[in-house]
Design a protein around this motif. Sequence first.
Motif, PDB file in Angstrom:
ATOM      1  N   TYR A 476       0.844  -1.186   0.000  1.00 17.37           N
ATOM      2  CA  TYR A 476       0.000   0.000   0.000  1.00 17.37           C
ATOM      3  C   TYR A 476       0.890   1.250   0.000  1.00 17.37           C
ATOM      4  CZ  TYR A 476      -3.909  -3.081   1.098  1.00 17.37           C
ATOM      5  OH  TYR A 476      -4.856  -4.070   1.050  1.00 17.37           O
ATOM      6  N   ALA A 477       1.024   1.895  -1.131  1.00 17.65           N
ATOM      7  CA  ALA A 477       1.856   3.103  -1.242  1.00 17.65           C
ATOM      8  C   ALA A 477       1.176   4.312  -0.613  1.00 17.65           C
ATOM      9  CB  ALA A 477       2.183   3.387  -2.709  1.00 17.65           C
ATOM     10  N   ASP A 478      -0.123   4.319  -0.560  1.00 13.68           N
ATOM     11  CA  ASP A 478      -0.897   5.429  -0.004  1.00 13.68           C
ATOM     12  C   ASP A 478      -1.181   5.134   1.464  1.00 13.68           C
ATOM     13  OD1 ASP A 478      -2.706   7.357   0.742  1.00 13.68           O
ATOM     14  OD2 ASP A 478      -3.971   7.151  -1.033  1.00 13.68           O
ATOM     15  N   PRO A 479      -0.594   5.919   2.417  1.00 13.83           N
ATOM     16  CA  PRO A 479      -0.790   5.668   3.855  1.00 13.83           C
ATOM     17  C   PRO A 479      -2.246   5.761   4.272  1.00 13.83           C
ATOM     18  CG  PRO A 479       1.077   7.129   3.507  1.00 13.83           C
ATOM     19  CD  PRO A 479       0.389   7.014   2.192  1.00 13.83           C
ATOM     20  N   ALA A 480      -2.981   6.749   3.706  1.00  9.95           N
ATOM     21  CA  ALA A 480      -4.388   6.933   4.079  1.00  9.95           C
ATOM     22  C   ALA A 480      -5.204   5.708   3.691  1.00  9.95           C
ATOM     23  CB  ALA A 480      -4.937   8.194   3.423  1.00  9.95           C
ATOM     24  N   TYR A 481      -4.934   5.204   2.498  1.00 10.67           N
ATOM     25  CA  TYR A 481      -5.680   4.028   2.035  1.00 10.67           C
ATOM     26  C   TYR A 481      -5.316   2.800   2.871  1.00 10.67           C
ATOM     27  CZ  TYR A 481      -7.711   0.562  -1.085  1.00 10.67           C
ATOM     28  OH  TYR A 481      -8.473  -0.468  -1.591  1.00 10.67           O
ATOM     29  N   PHE A 482      -4.030   2.682   3.253  1.00 10.31           N
ATOM     30  CA  PHE A 482      -3.582   1.584   4.110  1.00 10.31           C
ATOM     31  C   PHE A 482      -4.317   1.624   5.450  1.00 10.31           C
ATOM     32  CE2 PHE A 482      -0.391   0.254   7.437  1.00 10.31           C
ATOM     33  CZ  PHE A 482      -0.633  -1.113   7.299  1.00 10.31           C
ATOM     34  N   ASN A 483      -4.386   2.830   6.057  1.00 13.16           N
ATOM     35  CA  ASN A 483      -5.093   2.979   7.333  1.00 13.16           C
ATOM     36  C   ASN A 483      -6.555   2.554   7.208  1.00 13.16           C
ATOM     37  OD1 ASN A 483      -2.842   3.886   8.665  1.00 13.16           O
ATOM     38  ND2 ASN A 483      -3.410   6.049   8.658  1.00 13.16           N
ATOM     39  N   LYS A 484      -7.184   2.970   6.109  1.00 14.94           N
ATOM     40  CA  LYS A 484      -8.607   2.684   5.896  1.00 14.94           C
ATOM     41  C   LYS A 484      -8.850   1.180   5.761  1.00 14.94           C
ATOM     42  CE  LYS A 484     -12.395   3.685   2.699  1.00 14.94           C
ATOM     43  NZ  LYS A 484     -12.794   4.388   1.457  1.00 14.94           N
ATOM     44  N   VAL A 485      -8.026   0.531   4.946  1.00 17.18           N
ATOM     45  CA  VAL A 485      -8.207  -0.911   4.728  1.00 17.18           C
ATOM     46  C   VAL A 485      -7.891  -1.687   5.994  1.00 17.18           C
ATOM     47  CG1 VAL A 485      -7.373  -2.918   3.442  1.00 17.18           C
ATOM     48  CG2 VAL A 485      -7.731  -0.749   2.259  1.00 17.18           C
ATOM     49  N   PHE A 486      -6.828  -1.312   6.671  1.00 18.72           N
ATOM     50  CA  PHE A 486      -6.431  -2.018   7.888  1.00 18.72           C
ATOM     51  C   PHE A 486      -7.523  -1.943   8.940  1.00 18.72           C
ATOM     52  CE2 PHE A 486      -4.408  -2.893  11.879  1.00 18.72           C
ATOM     53  CZ  PHE A 486      -3.415  -3.824  11.587  1.00 18.72           C
ATOM     54  N   LYS A 487      -8.071  -0.736   9.144  1.00 18.24           N
ATOM     55  CA  LYS A 487      -9.119  -0.573  10.157  1.00 18.24           C
ATOM     56  C   LYS A 487     -10.371  -1.367   9.795  1.00 18.24           C
ATOM     57  CE  LYS A 487     -11.622   2.753  12.973  1.00 18.24           C
ATOM     58  NZ  LYS A 487     -11.830   4.157  13.336  1.00 18.24           N
TER      59      LYS A 487
END
Length: 503
Positions: A476-487
């Motif tokens: 996940y290169a996009d931190p915001a998207y990583f946070n969203k998917v992880f949560k």
Amino acid sequence: MLNIMVVDDEERIRLGLAKLIELSGDEFRVIGIYENALELLEHLEEEEPDLVVTDIKMPQMDGLRLIERIRERKPSVSIAIISGFSEFDYARQAIRLGVEEYLLKPVDTDELNALLERVRLKRIRERSQQITAKDDYIRLLAINGPDKLTDALKAEAEAALTEHPLFRDYYACFVLRASADRIQERIRSWSSGLNRETRVLSWELNETVLLVSIRPDDNTETIRSLGAGLLANLPVNVHVRAGTSGIYSSPLALNESYHEALTALHYAWYEEGIRVLASADKLAKRADEASSTLHRLIDRDFRSALHTLDSERAEAAIKTWIHEAGQTHLPWTLLNEHSALLQTLVRDEKAERGFSQEEETEAIYPAGYADWHEFGRALLQFVQEQTKLLSELQQDNRIIETVKGYIQEHYTEEIELSKLAELVFLTPSYLSKLFRVKTGETITDLIISLRIEQAKRLLATELSLKTYEVGERVGYADPAYFNKVFKKIAGLTPKEYRDRVRI
């Protein structure tokens, strides 16, 4: 037909009453006209009256005494009395004795007709109940072996049937299976013209049982002749298999007779033709060795071929089994066992390979097929379809395992569906559908699952990595998207998850 006796000491009344009865309809028949009670009693044993119409006041023996004597000898006979107004006290006593009706002289035609019709309907109900009761006893003794019934129940059934005309001398049993379910009326119509006592019964799907009385001078050839005549009477387009028993005498032998005829029917079931009749005394001998060999064809040869998905060998084993079973006329008990074993092997193999069996095919057993050839074709078709399905399943499993292996190695990269499809030589849309059906999840779901699980491991063990760096490591290169998917998957943000596992 209602049989009626009339007794009255006045000739004009008894003859007039008999005339009125005969005019009431063809279903009413006067079988005796008597001028006194003693004369009627002399003829009572040789006749089978349904109704006695009697005067009350007569010389030598009055109507009340006559009623008592009739009740002693033939308690089921209905009785009606006729009297004048002056004899009402007598009538009242007669009513207490259970007479059917009390008619005043001169007899009213409408009242007489109502009486006759009521007695006729009563007799119909009684005879129907008697027939039903006797049929129930016949079924009981035919279906259950002597060791399955209590002595009291056997004695009760035997007592109920011993006086039945069917069992006075001898009888034979015929069992028929037909492709049409409306042949019983044809069988009843044919049997009614035999000048023999018969019973037509049914207690299995498409199975009809016919019991026929056999005379002392008859023999087994008579039974075969009766069977041939029965089949010839059925519609030409109806597929029929029939079996006949030998000759029996006791109601307690019904079970043996029925199963003997049933065994003959099962033998006839193997033969070709629209109509086949087999006699119990003509059955070919069956070899136990052949049964053992046939069992091994399924339990060893077919099982082995099925497990290795060698469809040609599996089909060859079943074709051999079908040929040999048909040649030996394998008894239905063993045929059911072998068929059940074959279908169980297929079901277990499918279950072992993870096949969803929500849409199971119907069980294949001989009772569901008109003859052996139809059954054999159905069994072979079942094997062909199931081995093909298992082969396709095996191929599908290989495809899924290949795709899963590639994803596990490359999940941190951008994986395009088209590339996966090329890998297994399928279209993207078909691969996507197949993967979802076989695994219960989409390809995207699997990639996300692998990434988040790896992210959890890194968050817990690689404390020097920033959370965005963990995201980059798992794809996940996009931190915001990583946070969203992880949560969404873990229920916590990456930071919250790290803080929690560190406690």
